[in-house]
Design a protein around this motif. Structure first.
Motif, PDB file in Angstrom:
ATOM      1  N   LYS A 125       0.908  -1.278  -0.020  1.00  0.00           N
ATOM      2  CA  LYS A 125       0.168   0.068  -0.198  1.00  0.00           C
ATOM      3  C   LYS A 125       1.038   1.449  -0.052  1.00  0.00           C
ATOM      4  O   LYS A 125       0.619   2.228  -0.752  1.00  0.00           O
ATOM      5  CB  LYS A 125      -1.037   0.042   1.241  1.00  0.00           C
ATOM      6  N   MET A 126       1.951   1.266   0.872  1.00  0.00           N
ATOM      7  CA  MET A 126       2.786   2.343   0.814  1.00  0.00           C
ATOM      8  C   MET A 126       3.628   2.744  -0.498  1.00  0.00           C
ATOM      9  O   MET A 126       3.576   3.940  -0.946  1.00  0.00           O
ATOM     10  CB  MET A 126       3.658   2.303   2.041  1.00  0.00           C
ATOM     11  N   ASP A 127       3.796   1.758  -1.267  1.00  0.00           N
ATOM     12  CA  ASP A 127       4.734   1.756  -2.468  1.00  0.00           C
ATOM     13  C   ASP A 127       3.816   1.431  -3.697  1.00  0.00           C
ATOM     14  O   ASP A 127       4.424   1.313  -4.620  1.00  0.00           O
ATOM     15  CB  ASP A 127       5.950   1.030  -2.399  1.00  0.00           C
ATOM     16  N   LYS A 128       2.431   1.659  -3.390  1.00  0.00           N
ATOM     17  CA  LYS A 128       1.498   1.205  -4.640  1.00  0.00           C
ATOM     18  C   LYS A 128       2.040   2.121  -5.928  1.00  0.00           C
ATOM     19  O   LYS A 128       1.418   1.649  -7.176  1.00  0.00           O
ATOM     20  CB  LYS A 128       0.220   1.226  -4.286  1.00  0.00           C
ATOM     21  N   GLU A 129       2.369   3.377  -5.807  1.00  0.00           N
ATOM     22  CA  GLU A 129       2.658   4.331  -7.051  1.00  0.00           C
ATOM     23  C   GLU A 129       3.496   3.632  -7.759  1.00  0.00           C
ATOM     24  O   GLU A 129       3.921   3.891  -8.865  1.00  0.00           O
ATOM     25  CB  GLU A 129       2.740   5.691  -6.592  1.00  0.00           C
ATOM     26  N   TRP A 130       4.288   2.798  -7.410  1.00  0.00           N
ATOM     27  CA  TRP A 130       5.502   2.210  -8.102  1.00  0.00           C
ATOM     28  C   TRP A 130       4.907   0.928  -9.160  1.00  0.00           C
ATOM     29  O   TRP A 130       5.668   0.415  -9.761  1.00  0.00           O
ATOM     30  CB  TRP A 130       6.539   1.429  -7.092  1.00  0.00           C
ATOM     31  N   ILE A 131       3.788   0.556  -8.725  1.00  0.00           N
ATOM     32  CA  ILE A 131       2.965  -0.353  -9.795  1.00  0.00           C
ATOM     33  C   ILE A 131       2.342   0.408 -10.800  1.00  0.00           C
ATOM     34  O   ILE A 131       1.459   1.119 -10.750  1.00  0.00           O
ATOM     35  CB  ILE A 131       2.082  -1.388  -9.060  1.00  0.00           C
ATOM     36  N   GLN A 132       2.985  -0.079 -12.131  1.00  0.00           N
ATOM     37  CA  GLN A 132       2.520   0.439 -13.313  1.00  0.00           C
ATOM     38  C   GLN A 132       0.972  -0.307 -13.639  1.00  0.00           C
ATOM     39  O   GLN A 132       1.096  -1.607 -13.706  1.00  0.00           O
ATOM     40  CB  GLN A 132       3.279   0.464 -14.508  1.00  0.00           C
ATOM     41  N   THR A 133      -0.056   0.065 -14.301  1.00  0.00           N
ATOM     42  CA  THR A 133      -0.860  -0.516 -15.026  1.00  0.00           C
ATOM     43  C   THR A 133      -0.589  -1.050 -16.250  1.00  0.00           C
ATOM     44  O   THR A 133       0.503  -0.659 -16.669  1.00  0.00           O
ATOM     45  CB  THR A 133      -2.087   0.387 -15.296  1.00  0.00           C
ATOM     46  N   SER A 138       4.136  -5.324 -13.577  1.00  0.00           N
ATOM     47  CA  SER A 138       3.984  -5.787 -11.968  1.00  0.00           C
ATOM     48  C   SER A 138       4.979  -5.134 -11.128  1.00  0.00           C
ATOM     49  O   SER A 138       5.772  -4.225 -11.209  1.00  0.00           O
ATOM     50  CB  SER A 138       4.218  -7.157 -12.038  1.00  0.00           C
ATOM     51  N   LEU A 139       4.690  -5.745  -9.777  1.00  0.00           N
ATOM     52  CA  LEU A 139       5.478  -5.398  -8.603  1.00  0.00           C
ATOM     53  C   LEU A 139       6.321  -6.744  -7.987  1.00  0.00           C
ATOM     54  O   LEU A 139       5.539  -7.254  -7.836  1.00  0.00           O
ATOM     55  CB  LEU A 139       5.037  -4.459  -7.384  1.00  0.00           C
ATOM     56  N   TYR A 140       7.492  -6.830  -8.276  1.00  0.00           N
ATOM     57  CA  TYR A 140       8.026  -8.016  -8.051  1.00  0.00           C
ATOM     58  C   TYR A 140       8.318  -7.843  -6.355  1.00  0.00           C
ATOM     59  O   TYR A 140       9.060  -6.847  -6.136  1.00  0.00           O
ATOM     60  CB  TYR A 140       9.385  -8.469  -8.744  1.00  0.00           C
ATOM     61  N   ILE A 141       8.064  -8.945  -5.593  1.00  0.00           N
ATOM     62  CA  ILE A 141       8.305  -8.760  -4.257  1.00  0.00           C
ATOM     63  C   ILE A 141       9.119 -10.110  -3.862  1.00  0.00           C
ATOM     64  O   ILE A 141       9.022 -11.058  -4.138  1.00  0.00           O
ATOM     65  CB  ILE A 141       6.958  -8.857  -3.530  1.00  0.00           C
ATOM     66  N   ARG A 142      10.014  -9.628  -2.866  1.00  0.00           N
ATOM     67  CA  ARG A 142      11.133 -10.412  -2.580  1.00  0.00           C
ATOM     68  C   ARG A 142      11.265 -10.730  -1.049  1.00  0.00           C
ATOM     69  O   ARG A 142      12.105 -10.064  -0.455  1.00  0.00           O
ATOM     70  CB  ARG A 142      12.250 -10.120  -3.010  1.00  0.00           C
ATOM     71  N   PRO A 143      10.603 -11.429  -0.447  1.00  0.00           N
ATOM     72  CA  PRO A 143      10.716 -11.941   0.957  1.00  0.00           C
ATOM     73  C   PRO A 143      11.832 -12.889   1.273  1.00  0.00           C
ATOM     74  O   PRO A 143      12.238 -13.600   0.289  1.00  0.00           O
ATOM     75  CB  PRO A 143       9.612 -12.686   1.547  1.00  0.00           C
TER      76      PRO A 143
END
Length: 356
Positions: A125-133, A138-143
């Motif tokens: 939610k905090m960095d949702k502006e980094w996700i493009q339509t 996409s936004l790749y997420i690395r836990p």
């Protein structure tokens, strides 16, 4: 192992976002990171200090056990933004379950589900502006988890750091992939850590993959360590074969990663009433199918790549070219998956997880 925790999430926001500095049309996969990251430490038998903070470097001892004994596991997942700018995750519970399964195999304490999802959703939610339509964005997420205890004694760490990084992404592979079937090197063996997303699994692949690239191939399809007769998975992806109209893939085991995209493809194929065979796959039968024309497609399936068609494979020095399928299984599954991920179709499986 103990996975108890403190509950409070400390949030430290950046003063100014860097999102305006990013050229989203020219991204190199995994090189650009969002404004914030998540960090949580395991000490004294408890997960604590759960914090979202500005993305930046870590200060860590050179004697941290991760550097000496490789106690490190990770996950790969994505967030998507639909045409109405709503943000979705895809099957995140699967990734949470798998990172804990990987952790157990590497003697790392499991991470609490409540903190994982609170941190993950808050961070997105905090960095949702980094996700493009748009499809493909996409936004790749690395836990990931690393062992941080200081000391070079050969024993499991008593301290760990769990983190989540996020990176805006486009396509992982562009175009079709050419692969080489492994004849000597192996990705994993019976009783090993092949079913875990352990960092060392990937480090060990780089050398044989580099050898394949020198011959013009992007990836290696790994074979069993005993006789190199069974096809298992391809580099960063699970692998599927279409022989005539039958979809074939190897079963998961302690050698093969239980891929989320792999499971999703099998569910889609079952829904579409396709003939599916999950069984050991012999190199010899795929080579013979390529020779007699019954091998229609090979494709990889993974979070980063989604679906990657294979245009050719090499075995024992012979290259087998595959005719491009205009309406093949690979393109079909990729469309069906992405339509669900981007909220462009119904989700009968309940795979979408709305974040914002």
């Amino acid at each position: 192992m103990n996975s108890s925790s403190t509950q409070k999430l400390d949030i430290q926001k950046v003063a100014t976002s860097r999102v305006g500095e990013v050229d989203f049309n020219n991204l190199t996969f995994g090189n650009t990171f969002t404004d914030h990251m998540f960090e949580c430490d395991y000490k004294d038998g408890i997960w604590q200090n759960a914090t979202i903070k500005p993305y930046g470097p870590l200060t860590i001892s050179p004697a941290a056990k991760v550097f000496h004994y490789g106690q490190a596991v990770f996950e790969g997942m994505k967030a998507f933004k639909d045409d109405e700018k709503r943000v979705w995750l895809f099957r995140p519970v699967e990734n949470f379950n798998r990172i804990n399964k990987s952790s157990v195999r590497m003697a790392i304490p499991e991470f609490p589900k409540d903190i994982f999802f609170e941190a993950l959703t808050t961070l997105v939610k905090m960095d949702k502006e980094w996700i493009q339509t748009g499809l493909g964005n996409s936004l790749y997420i690395r836990p990931f988890v690393i062992a941080t205890q200081v000391g070079v004694s050969a024993s499991p760490s008593t301290e760990y750091k769990f983190m989540i990084l996020m990176s805006p992404a486009q396509a992982y592979y562009t175009g079709d992939v050419r692969v080489e079937i492994a004849e000597h090197y192996s990705r994993s063996a019976n009783g090993g850590v092949g079913a875990a997303k352990a960092a060392g699994n990937y480090g060990a692949q780089f050398f044989p993959t580099n050898l394949a690239r020198e011959k013009g191939f992007q990836q290696v399809i790994w074979t069993d360590a005993n006789e190199h007769k069974l096809l298992e998975e391809a580099g960063t992806m699970n692998v599927f074969f279409r022989v005539n109209d039958t979809l074939i893939t190897a079963p998961v085991s302690d050698r093969i990663l239980d891929g989320v995209t792999r499971k999703s493809v099998l569910a889609l194929a079952e829904r579409d009433n396709l003939t599916i065979e999950v069984r050991p796959v012999l190199v010899a039968e795929i080579v013979e199918a390529a020779k007699n024309g019954s091998l229609k497609e090979i494709f990889g399936a993974g979070t980063a790549a989604v679906i990657s068609p294979v245009s050719a494979f090499s075995y024992k020095g012979t290259v087998y070219e595959l005719e491009k399928q205009q309406d093949g299984f690979a393109s079909r599954f990729k469309k069906e998956l992405m339509d669900i991920q981007y909220n462009r179709s119904e989700d009968p499986f309940g795979w979408r997880f709305e974040v914002a």
